[in-house]
Write a protein that holds these residues in place. Structure first.
Motif, PDB file in Angstrom:
ATOM      1  N   CYS A 102     113.833  60.718 -84.664  1.00  0.00           N
ATOM      2  CA  CYS A 102     113.019  59.847 -85.405  1.00  0.00           C
ATOM      3  C   CYS A 102     112.732  58.753 -84.332  1.00  0.00           C
ATOM      4  O   CYS A 102     113.424  57.853 -83.982  1.00  0.00           O
ATOM      5  CB  CYS A 102     113.553  59.288 -86.814  1.00  0.00           C
ATOM      6  SG  CYS A 102     112.265  58.376 -87.668  1.00  0.00           S
ATOM      7  N   TYR A 103     111.671  58.919 -83.856  1.00  0.00           N
ATOM      8  CA  TYR A 103     111.268  58.057 -82.608  1.00  0.00           C
ATOM      9  C   TYR A 103     110.194  56.883 -83.045  1.00  0.00           C
ATOM     10  O   TYR A 103     109.286  57.301 -83.620  1.00  0.00           O
ATOM     11  CB  TYR A 103     110.705  58.625 -81.472  1.00  0.00           C
ATOM     12  CG  TYR A 103     110.150  58.098 -80.318  1.00  0.00           C
ATOM     13  CD1 TYR A 103     111.164  57.380 -79.512  1.00  0.00           C
ATOM     14  CD2 TYR A 103     108.741  57.655 -79.962  1.00  0.00           C
ATOM     15  CE1 TYR A 103     110.599  56.648 -78.316  1.00  0.00           C
ATOM     16  CE2 TYR A 103     108.505  56.694 -78.835  1.00  0.00           C
ATOM     17  CZ  TYR A 103     109.389  56.362 -78.166  1.00  0.00           C
ATOM     18  OH  TYR A 103     109.121  55.535 -77.014  1.00  0.00           O
ATOM     19  N   ASN A 104     110.609  55.698 -82.773  1.00  0.00           N
ATOM     20  CA  ASN A 104     110.023  54.529 -83.292  1.00  0.00           C
ATOM     21  C   ASN A 104     109.087  53.648 -82.309  1.00  0.00           C
ATOM     22  O   ASN A 104     109.839  53.417 -81.388  1.00  0.00           O
ATOM     23  CB  ASN A 104     110.710  53.754 -84.097  1.00  0.00           C
ATOM     24  CG  ASN A 104     111.482  54.502 -85.057  1.00  0.00           C
ATOM     25  OD1 ASN A 104     110.927  54.416 -86.321  1.00  0.00           O
ATOM     26  ND2 ASN A 104     112.744  54.977 -85.033  1.00  0.00           N
TER      27      ASN A 104
ATOM     28  N   PRO B 297     103.589  62.977 -83.897  1.00  0.00           N
ATOM     29  CA  PRO B 297     103.483  61.427 -84.355  1.00  0.00           C
ATOM     30  C   PRO B 297     102.615  61.285 -85.615  1.00  0.00           C
ATOM     31  O   PRO B 297     101.781  62.261 -85.817  1.00  0.00           O
ATOM     32  CB  PRO B 297     102.888  60.735 -83.327  1.00  0.00           C
ATOM     33  CG  PRO B 297     101.958  61.651 -82.550  1.00  0.00           C
ATOM     34  CD  PRO B 297     102.716  63.140 -82.582  1.00  0.00           C
TER      35      PRO B 297
ATOM     36  N   HIS C 212      99.864  55.261 -82.593  1.00  0.00           N
ATOM     37  CA  HIS C 212     101.166  56.112 -82.530  1.00  0.00           C
ATOM     38  C   HIS C 212     101.082  57.419 -81.716  1.00  0.00           C
ATOM     39  O   HIS C 212     102.002  57.620 -80.839  1.00  0.00           O
ATOM     40  CB  HIS C 212     101.407  56.738 -84.157  1.00  0.00           C
ATOM     41  CG  HIS C 212     101.923  55.564 -84.834  1.00  0.00           C
ATOM     42  ND1 HIS C 212     103.108  55.529 -85.309  1.00  0.00           N
ATOM     43  CD2 HIS C 212     101.125  54.567 -85.525  1.00  0.00           C
ATOM     44  CE1 HIS C 212     103.157  54.416 -86.110  1.00  0.00           C
ATOM     45  NE2 HIS C 212     102.037  53.814 -86.368  1.00  0.00           N
TER      46      HIS C 212
ATOM     47  N   ASP D 281     107.737  60.497 -86.351  1.00  0.00           N
ATOM     48  CA  ASP D 281     107.985  59.248 -86.710  1.00  0.00           C
ATOM     49  C   ASP D 281     108.057  58.906 -88.196  1.00  0.00           C
ATOM     50  O   ASP D 281     108.806  58.750 -89.126  1.00  0.00           O
ATOM     51  CB  ASP D 281     107.127  58.051 -86.178  1.00  0.00           C
ATOM     52  CG  ASP D 281     105.714  58.470 -85.836  1.00  0.00           C
ATOM     53  OD1 ASP D 281     105.321  59.583 -86.723  1.00  0.00           O
ATOM     54  OD2 ASP D 281     104.808  57.729 -85.332  1.00  0.00           O
TER      55      ASP D 281
END
Length: 470
Positions: free
Chosen positions: A136-138, A15, A21, A118
């Motif tokens: 792509c983890y938000n 992250p 985050h 991210d």
């Protein structure tokens, strides 16, 4: 396919180096490891030290510290956003990108199946080079993604929004209420899309990561944001994996005795609790308006706030005579508190927050009335979702320059708390309905299980067939 049919995956996480985050990525790691998957978590040493308050205890989670190189403009020893002023975010982003070589070396040796990231827009290239899938983890809501991130692709470098224009929702955007209003401070709040964040703009960084990854992950549920989730699928033409809210497991520790003792002095549901997050540093004049607004309510209050700009301590920033006037019914505290335990204390009846996504979920799943004072872009959109779309909370009125008065804050709190107020009763009913919907047994487990299944389905079929099942 049941989760018991899915073989062990090796999942790496990298992250952005801000605790807002790192913590949700770490919480997600707990959920993934609890299903038997091996986790490699890459982060700076100071980030790892700051995770000590979190319950990260699985033997399947391994941490690997990555050095944050010093670059021009970055304070010596700075490794996370907690170590810098907001104005230093660009040097920190440059240092973050300079970690790419060490990250590549680590991942080449670890050989994960998939990497969740991210802000590291260069991760998909490493995936193609080394041989892993990327997501792509938000950590923001689907609503914030839809209006805040998707339009970023249309903004060239150095583009700036001016005070007489607004970021209009793109074609097909599914809401007329979760929007940025034509107010100067809201337009400026969305200008972060066009600001440099390392070698590229923030918007370009997110757009490249979303465009080049194998899938997109979002911290959301369909029950709350189905139209926004569908919109993201339509925009990016790739799998959008919903993880659910990724909240920490039920706290194992009871509330500290000093807070429990103080809260029990007051009647049920009478105490106001306020927290704006560690990174939300207020100007001194707004800080004083805030605390005076709580004083005006006449209700007991606990404010967990960082000291404002220019102040050495919270105490020195308080208005003259404030402590003497409020006595024991008011506490302003600059330090970490057990927010979940406080929100669930029988004496606490209202949660005033900045609209950050973690606070949004904690407020929805509590019995507290919801009051929101947003400032940043995604916080504004989260607030619109709660106050205007779902009608479960009250937004404090702001002027063109984001200012609010003590009277504005007091009025919003009184409206939310007044049992004879029409709006107060409306948000109370809606909140109760959504809490029941979002508290259904097994709901979040099902999201994690589906998230894992979707991760597994990213793997090449021949790769899956050769894996050793548990």
């Amino acid at each position: 396919m049941n989760n018991s049919d899915i073989p062990e995956m090796h999942i790496a996480l990298f992250p952005w180096i801000g605790m807002g985050h790192i913590i949700p990525f770490a919480t997600l790691s707990n959920y993934l490891a609890s299903r038997g998957h091996r986790i490699s978590f890459l982060l700076p040493k100071k980030g790892l030290l700051k995770l000590q308050n979190q319950d990260i205890d699985s033997e399947l989670i391994n941490f690997y510290t990555v050095k944050v190189p010093h670059v021009q403009g970055l304070p010596p020893g700075a490794e996370t956003t907690a170590d810098i002023d907001y104005s230093g975010k660009d040097p920190l982003a440059i240092a973050f990108d300079a970690m790419a070589d060490e990250v590549e070396e680590l991942l080449s040796g670890l050989k994960p199946d998939v990497v969740l990231f991210d802000f590291a827009h260069w991760m998909p290239k490493l995936g193609a080079k080394i041989g892993f899938k990327t997501v792509c983890y938000n950590i923001v809501s689907a609503s914030s993604m839809a209006i805040g991130v998707v339009p970023a692709r249309y903004f060239p470098k150095d583009r700036r929004l001016t005070d007489d224009e607004v970021l209009e929702p793109p074609q097909g955007y599914p809401s007329k209420t979760v929007v940025i209003r034509r107010l100067r401070h809201e337009i400026r709040a969305m200008s972060f899309i066009c600001e440099t964040f390392g070698a590229i703009t923030f918007g370009e960084r997110l757009t490249v990561g979303l465009r080049d990854s194998d899938a997109i992950g979002v911290r959301a549920v369909r029950e709350l944001e189905r139209p926004m989730c569908d919109y993201l699928v339509d925009q990016f033409k790739k799998p959008v994996l919903l993880s659910g809210p990724i909240l920490p497991q039920a706290p194992k520790k009871v509330l500290e005795e000093k807070w429990d003792t103080w809260l029990r002095k007051f009647s049920p549901k009478s105490v106001l609790y306020c927290a704006f997050g560690s990174q939300n540093i207020m100007p001194k004049d707004q800080f004083q308006e805030l605390v005076l607004g709580f004083e005006m309510t006449g209700l007991p209050f606990l404010l967990a706030l960082s000291k404002p700009h220019g102040a050495k301590t919270v105490e020195e920033a308080l208005p003259e005579g404030f402590l003497e006037r409020v006595g024991e019914r008011g506490v302003v505290y600059d330090g970490w508190v057990q927010q979940n335990q406080i929100l669930n204390h029988p004496s606490v009846g209202c949660f005033v927050s900045h609209g950050g996504i973690a606070s949004v979920w904690e407020s929805l799943l509590s019995d507290c009335q919801i009051v929101l004072v947003p400032c940043l872009g995604d916080h504004i959109l989260n607030t619109r979702l709660l106050a205007d779309e779902l009608k479960v909370g009250v937004e404090v009125e702001r002027d063109e320059d984001a200012g609010f008065s003590k009277e504005d804050l007091c009025s919003a709190i009184k409206t939310a708390m007044d049992e004879e107020s029409e709006l107060g009763n409306t948000i109370r009913r809606n909140h109760a309905r959504w809490k029941e919907e979002l508290s259904k047994p097994g709901l979040y487990d099902s999201y994690i299980d589906d998230f894992i299944k979707n991760l597994y389905q990213l793997m090449p079929q021949d790769h899956n067939n050769n894996r050793k099942f548990q």
